[in-house]
Design an enzyme around this catalytic site. Structure first.
Site: not given
Ligand code: AMP
Length: 210
Positions: A9, A84, A123, A156, A167
């Site tokens: 996203k 969300r 990531r 992160r 998540r």
């Protein structure tokens, strides 16, 4: 923009923002920026983010309302990571109708769960400009350094495998119902997010041009 964590996203929203000259509004980025600055909002949000949970609706809705009132949103914007929950979607509907703005498209970026977990744990994110890298598939030219701005790359806190799984559960329980919500409103467009970023963006362009 809808889709599980790691669907791409942020990457695609950034491209849309540049290509269509509209602001990219990411609630996750707003929280991380607040945390860097040590604000009360940032510290509160961190409690939830570190556990992989959603931040309470009331906190999120107010910051989005403030942000949408900025004049740079008058000619459009791309929302990344908001809404969300159904309560957030209802609040967004209220804000937009007060402002006389309508949603053109809801892009539902679809990626299988195993791909998402592989993407997120590898990531790396730039602490200065937010650019996103993948250690295997899209590494920076110099390890730990952003190609775009020379900023330092970091992992992160919520990209650890354990938090990623939490998540994904939050996504399945609280965010997935929005697929049905926007589908009923005739706004939903499915996008195959498992392809290369350039291909995904082409599909988005074709959908938006539709
Ligand atoms: P993101 O950068 O979009 O992956 O968001 C990172 C984290 O910020 C999420 O896991 C949530 O803890 C929090 N967050 C971001 N956007 C929202 C939202 N719209 N509602 C609740 N929590 C959010």
């Amino acid at each position: 923009m809808l889709g599980p964590p790691g669907a791409g996203k942020g990457t695609q929203a950034e491209r849309i923002s540049i290509s269509y000259s509209v602001p990219h509004i990411s609630t996750g980025d707003i929280f991380r920026e607040n945390l860097r600055q040590g604000t009360a909002l940032g510290l509160k949000a961190k409690e939830y983010m570190d556990r992989g949970e959603l931040v309470p609706d009331a906190l999120v809705i107010d910051i989005v309302k403030d942000r949408l009132e900025n004049p740079d949103c008058r000619d459009g914007f791309i929302l990344d990571g908001f809404p969300r929950t159904v309560a957030q979607a209802d609040a967004l509907k209220g804000m937009l109708s007060e402002m006389g703005i309508y949603i053109d498209h809801v892009l539902n970026i679809q990626v299988p769960q195993d791909v998402v977990v592989k993407r997120l744990t590898a990531r790396r994110t730039c602490g200065s400009c937010g650019s996103i890298y993948h250690l295997l598939y899209d590494p920076p030219r110099v390890e730990g350094v952003c190609d775009d701005c020379g900023g330092e790359l970091y992992r992160r806190d919520d990209d650890s495998e354990e938090t990623v799984l939490a998540r994904l559960e939050e996504y399945a329980g609280k965010t997935q119902p929005l697929i049905e919500y926007y589908s009923r409103e005739g706004l939903l467009w499915d996008i195959d997010g498992s392809a290369e970023p350039d291909e995904v963006f082409e599909e988005i362009r074709a959908t938006v041009a539709g």
